[in-house]
Design a protein around this motif. Structure first.
Motif, mmCIF file in Angstrom:
data_model
loop_
_atom_site.group_PDB
_atom_site.id
_atom_site.type_symbol
_atom_site.label_atom_id
_atom_site.label_comp_id
_atom_site.label_asym_id
_atom_site.label_seq_id
_atom_site.Cartn_x
_atom_site.Cartn_y
_atom_site.Cartn_z
ATOM 1 N N VAL A 165 37.057 35.993 44.632
ATOM 2 C CA VAL A 165 36.074 34.878 44.218
ATOM 3 C C VAL A 165 36.678 34.380 43.035
ATOM 4 C CG1 VAL A 165 34.195 35.976 45.306
ATOM 5 C CG2 VAL A 165 34.644 36.369 42.950
ATOM 6 N N PRO A 166 36.304 33.036 42.546
ATOM 7 C CA PRO A 166 36.642 32.678 41.124
ATOM 8 C C PRO A 166 36.329 33.690 40.224
ATOM 9 C CG PRO A 166 35.967 31.058 42.593
ATOM 10 C CD PRO A 166 35.531 32.032 43.413
ATOM 11 N N ARG A 167 36.979 33.705 39.309
ATOM 12 C CA ARG A 167 36.793 34.725 38.201
ATOM 13 C C ARG A 167 35.543 34.400 37.540
ATOM 14 N NH1 ARG A 167 39.525 39.545 36.617
ATOM 15 N NH2 ARG A 167 38.658 40.129 34.455
ATOM 16 N N GLU A 168 35.206 33.164 37.352
ATOM 17 C CA GLU A 168 33.758 33.030 36.606
ATOM 18 C C GLU A 168 32.602 33.372 37.582
ATOM 19 O OE1 GLU A 168 35.168 28.978 38.532
ATOM 20 O OE2 GLU A 168 35.961 30.821 37.526
ATOM 21 N N ASP A 169 32.662 33.667 38.617
ATOM 22 C CA ASP A 169 31.665 34.236 39.439
ATOM 23 C C ASP A 169 31.411 35.753 39.837
ATOM 24 O OD1 ASP A 169 31.265 31.474 40.169
ATOM 25 O OD2 ASP A 169 32.148 31.480 42.100
ATOM 26 N N VAL A 170 32.253 36.564 39.059
ATOM 27 C CA VAL A 170 32.330 37.882 39.162
ATOM 28 C C VAL A 170 30.883 38.586 38.813
ATOM 29 C CG1 VAL A 170 34.931 38.152 39.292
ATOM 30 C CG2 VAL A 170 33.360 38.388 37.288
ATOM 31 N N SER A 171 30.331 37.924 37.997
ATOM 32 C CA SER A 171 29.104 38.505 37.418
ATOM 33 C C SER A 171 27.790 38.543 38.491
ATOM 34 C CB SER A 171 28.529 37.913 36.374
ATOM 35 O OG SER A 171 28.187 36.552 36.391
ATOM 36 N N SER A 172 28.051 37.807 39.717
ATOM 37 C CA SER A 172 27.174 37.925 40.545
ATOM 38 C C SER A 172 27.261 38.795 41.736
ATOM 39 C CB SER A 172 26.946 36.648 41.261
ATOM 40 O OG SER A 172 26.868 35.381 40.406
ATOM 41 N N TYR A 173 28.339 39.824 41.504
ATOM 42 C CA TYR A 173 28.883 40.654 42.747
ATOM 43 C C TYR A 173 29.192 42.188 42.282
ATOM 44 C CZ TYR A 173 29.613 36.154 44.922
ATOM 45 O OH TYR A 173 29.350 34.727 45.566
ATOM 46 N N GLY A 174 29.264 43.021 43.297
ATOM 47 C CA GLY A 174 29.985 44.323 42.884
ATOM 48 C C GLY A 174 31.436 43.910 43.018
ATOM 49 N N ILE A 175 32.059 44.513 41.908
ATOM 50 C CA ILE A 175 33.730 44.098 41.604
ATOM 51 C C ILE A 175 34.287 45.546 41.841
ATOM 52 C CG2 ILE A 175 35.445 43.380 40.190
ATOM 53 C CD1 ILE A 175 33.421 41.315 41.202
ATOM 54 N N VAL A 176 35.605 45.460 42.682
ATOM 55 C CA VAL A 176 36.541 46.920 42.614
ATOM 56 C C VAL A 176 37.709 46.525 41.836
ATOM 57 C CG1 VAL A 176 35.501 47.288 44.864
ATOM 58 C CG2 VAL A 176 37.811 45.931 44.512
ATOM 59 N N ALA A 177 38.253 47.486 41.244
ATOM 60 C CA ALA A 177 39.555 47.601 40.683
ATOM 61 C C ALA A 177 40.412 48.188 41.660
ATOM 62 C CB ALA A 177 39.424 48.269 39.476
ATOM 63 N N ARG A 178 41.774 47.352 41.718
ATOM 64 C CA ARG A 178 42.746 47.354 42.737
ATOM 65 C C ARG A 178 43.728 48.609 42.408
ATOM 66 N NH1 ARG A 178 45.610 43.230 46.904
ATOM 67 N NH2 ARG A 178 46.955 44.381 47.951
ATOM 68 N N GLY A 179 44.082 49.639 43.112
ATOM 69 C CA GLY A 179 45.184 50.394 42.710
ATOM 70 C C GLY A 179 46.427 50.193 43.614
ATOM 71 N N GLU A 180 47.210 51.216 44.217
ATOM 72 C CA GLU A 180 48.096 50.928 44.766
ATOM 73 C C GLU A 180 47.746 50.949 46.213
ATOM 74 O OE1 GLU A 180 50.486 54.808 44.753
ATOM 75 O OE2 GLU A 180 51.046 54.122 42.530
ATOM 76 N N GLY A 181 48.747 50.036 47.000
ATOM 77 C CA GLY A 181 48.765 49.721 48.446
ATOM 78 C C GLY A 181 48.727 48.318 48.772
ATOM 79 N N SER A 182 48.482 47.907 49.909
ATOM 80 C CA SER A 182 48.807 46.666 50.395
ATOM 81 C C SER A 182 47.356 46.045 50.587
ATOM 82 C CB SER A 182 49.436 46.512 51.783
ATOM 83 O OG SER A 182 48.767 47.110 52.875
ATOM 84 N N ASP A 183 47.406 44.670 50.960
ATOM 85 C CA ASP A 183 46.058 44.275 51.299
ATOM 86 C C ASP A 183 45.109 44.698 52.524
ATOM 87 O OD1 ASP A 183 46.385 42.203 49.600
ATOM 88 O OD2 ASP A 183 46.772 40.435 50.734
ATOM 89 N N GLU A 184 46.161 45.293 53.461
ATOM 90 C CA GLU A 184 45.323 46.199 54.749
ATOM 91 C C GLU A 184 44.768 47.406 54.359
ATOM 92 O OE1 GLU A 184 48.217 44.320 54.695
ATOM 93 O OE2 GLU A 184 47.646 42.767 55.622
ATOM 94 N N GLY A 185 45.052 47.730 53.190
ATOM 95 C CA GLY A 185 44.427 49.128 52.595
ATOM 96 C C GLY A 185 45.393 49.778 51.264
#
Length: 296
Positions: A165-185
């Motif tokens: 989502v647009p960065r300015e909208d993140v406060s409306s959602y649950g957010i995750v931090a991305r580690g190693e791996g591809s978009d599929e996992g």
């Protein structure tokens, strides 16, 4: 590696639907239609495509029509048969889960999504399960849950669908931090519920589709109220992350937040334009309003 197969899906459908009043005063929001199918039917269709065999609905008061929707209506079927409406009859029967494949339980108080999931604990048992929020409608090939299942078969653990989502909208959602791996996992290293924009670890939001291990139930049983004064599933998942992997899937497709009026109306337009039987007629009506040319 062989992982326990996911056979059961939980659908929390006890919400009051206050954003759609007065329409939802007497009709569950999950029965609002996108073109001619209720939202809950789209979610069940997605689960069925992914191989789900048992459909668990966590309901509340005034939700009996959902149970009726997934039951046979002999008078209606007989009328359609007598009138030769074979196509409509076949469509009705195709949508029905097989006998014994649906279960219904009550969330007697509106204590949040985490509490709704906990209410399904005895039906789900000691097995992994899918969790689908019917407010979120996804258009993708294959469906989002099937994409997640493909990842789960390789990784096991817990799997969460995410989108940007647009960065300015993140406060409306649950957010995750991305580690190693591809978009599929990829490995999720952190979850934050509705963070401030400057504190969000990414712009990847949790999108309303989950595959969870049954250990979540014990955590939900002891979970204190979080954001909004409700028992949040994200809080329990944060605790479970300490002992089990969480995998993010940046799904391929388009989402519609049908818990909002704008998302719901947008979904109706997109799905109508995707229907061969009504696309041209719908575009003609939009042209009369002066907007069809832009879409065409």
């Amino acid at each position: 590696m062989v992982h326990k197969r996911v056979r059961t899906a939980v659908f929390p459908v006890a919400g009051l639907g206050t954003r759609f009043l007065p329409a939802t005063k007497a009709m569950p929001k999950e029965m609002l239609t996108v073109v001619d199918r209720p939202l809950i039917q789209y979610a069940v269709d997605e689960a069925r495509e992914a191989g789900i065999e048992h459909f668990v609905f966590v309901t509340g008061r005034n939700k009996g029509v959902i149970e009726d929707h997934f039951d046979r209506q002999f008078e209606l079927e007989t009328t359609l048969e007598v009138r030769g409406k074979d196509e409509a009859l076949a469509e009705l029967r195709k949508d029905l889960p097989s006998a014994g494949r649906t279960s219904f339980t009550r969330q007697q108080e509106p204590l949040g999504l985490g509490h709704a999931v906990w209410c399904a604990r005895d039906i789900v048992g000691d097995q992994p399960f899918a969790l689908l929020l019917p407010d979120m409608l996804f258009k993708g090939e294959p469906g989002v849950l099937k994409q997640m299942m493909e990842t789960y078969e390789e990784t096991g653990g817990n799997v969460v669908a995410v989108e940007e989502v647009p960065r300015e909208d993140v406060s409306s959602y649950g957010i995750v931090a991305r580690g190693e791996g591809s978009d599929e996992g990829f490995h999720i290293t952190q979850m934050v519920e509705k963070p401030k924009v400057e504190e969000a670890p990414s712009n990847l939001i949790i999108s309303g589709r989950y595959i969870l291990q049954p250990d979540i139930f014990a955590l939900l049983a002891e979970q204190t109220k979080g954001a909004g004064g409700e028992i949040q599933i994200t809080d329990a998942m944060q605790t479970l992350m300490k002992s089990q992997p969480f995998i993010g899937v940046k799904y391929r497709g388009q989402s519609f937040d049908c818990g909002s009026k704008i998302g719901f109306l947008t979904a109706n337009v997109v799905y109508a334009l995707d229907r061969d039987d009504i696309r041209e007629g719908f575009l003609a009506e939009l042209n009369k309003l002066g907007v069809g040319r832009e879409i065409n």
